[in-house]
Design a protein around this motif. Sequence first.
Motif, PDB file in Angstrom:
ATOM      1  N   VAL A  26       3.875   7.841   4.894  1.00  0.00           N
ATOM      2  CA  VAL A  26       3.415   8.556   3.699  1.00  0.00           C
ATOM      3  C   VAL A  26       3.504  10.064   3.924  1.00  0.00           C
ATOM      4  N   SER A  27       3.208  10.518   5.127  1.00  0.00           N
ATOM      5  CA  SER A  27       3.327  11.951   5.429  1.00  0.00           C
ATOM      6  C   SER A  27       4.767  12.417   5.289  1.00  0.00           C
ATOM      7  N   ARG A  28       5.697  11.613   5.785  1.00  0.00           N
ATOM      8  CA  ARG A  28       7.119  11.945   5.614  1.00  0.00           C
ATOM      9  C   ARG A  28       7.471  12.037   4.132  1.00  0.00           C
ATOM     10  N   PHE A  29       6.995  11.088   3.362  1.00  0.00           N
ATOM     11  CA  PHE A  29       7.259  11.075   1.920  1.00  0.00           C
ATOM     12  C   PHE A  29       6.672  12.318   1.258  1.00  0.00           C
ATOM     13  N   LEU A  30       5.429  12.646   1.617  1.00  0.00           N
ATOM     14  CA  LEU A  30       4.718  13.752   0.993  1.00  0.00           C
ATOM     15  C   LEU A  30       5.395  15.091   1.249  1.00  0.00           C
ATOM     16  N   ASN A  66       0.829  -1.208   0.000  1.00  0.00           N
ATOM     17  CA  ASN A  66       0.000   0.000   0.000  1.00  0.00           C
ATOM     18  C   ASN A  66       0.860   1.253   0.000  1.00  0.00           C
ATOM     19  N   TYR A  67       1.962   1.240   0.726  1.00  0.00           N
ATOM     20  CA  TYR A  67       2.883   2.380   0.724  1.00  0.00           C
ATOM     21  C   TYR A  67       3.416   2.627  -0.685  1.00  0.00           C
ATOM     22  N   GLN A  68       3.806   1.566  -1.360  1.00  0.00           N
ATOM     23  CA  GLN A  68       4.328   1.700  -2.714  1.00  0.00           C
ATOM     24  C   GLN A  68       3.261   2.235  -3.669  1.00  0.00           C
ATOM     25  N   LEU A 122      -5.287  15.249   0.293  1.00  0.00           N
ATOM     26  CA  LEU A 122      -6.666  14.751   0.222  1.00  0.00           C
ATOM     27  C   LEU A 122      -6.711  13.337  -0.361  1.00  0.00           C
ATOM     28  N   TYR A 123      -5.881  13.099  -1.366  1.00  0.00           N
ATOM     29  CA  TYR A 123      -5.797  11.757  -1.953  1.00  0.00           C
ATOM     30  C   TYR A 123      -5.360  10.739  -0.897  1.00  0.00           C
ATOM     31  N   VAL A 124      -4.320  11.092  -0.147  1.00  0.00           N
ATOM     32  CA  VAL A 124      -3.812  10.196   0.901  1.00  0.00           C
ATOM     33  C   VAL A 124      -4.888   9.950   1.950  1.00  0.00           C
ATOM     34  N   ASP A 125      -5.566  11.009   2.373  1.00  0.00           N
ATOM     35  CA  ASP A 125      -6.614  10.861   3.385  1.00  0.00           C
ATOM     36  C   ASP A 125      -7.718   9.923   2.905  1.00  0.00           C
ATOM     37  N   GLY A 126      -8.104  10.050   1.646  1.00  0.00           N
ATOM     38  CA  GLY A 126      -9.127   9.163   1.091  1.00  0.00           C
ATOM     39  C   GLY A 126      -8.666   7.727   1.006  1.00  0.00           C
TER      40      GLY A 126
END
Length: 84
Positions: free
Chosen positions: A60-64, A10-12, A33-37
Motif C-alpha cells: 500500500v505504501s508503494r501504491f500511495l 484488503n489491498y483492493q 493517516l487513513y492507511v494507518d488507521g
Amino acid sequence: MLQDTRTIRNYQKITDSLVELKDRGYTRDELRLYVDGYLASLRCNNTIEAHLIHRLEDEVSRFLYDSSNFSSSGNYELMTEREN
C-alpha cells in the motif's frame, strides 16, 4: 507480492478508497493517516496474520507514493466528452 486472498481483498479495498479520497481532494498525509488507521484496525481485530499485514503495508505504501496511481479519472472523462 500478495498471495493470501484476504490480504488481496484488503489491498483492493484500501487502494480503491485511496483513489476515491484523492479525487475528493485529500492530501497524501491525510491518505497516509487513513492507511494507518485501516492497518491498525486489522492488527486489533486479528483478521489476518501480522506478517501479512506488514506485507500489505509495504504494498500500500508503494501504491500511495506512486503518483501514476492517482491520475485523475475525471480529466479522462472530460477529454473523451470533448473529443466526441
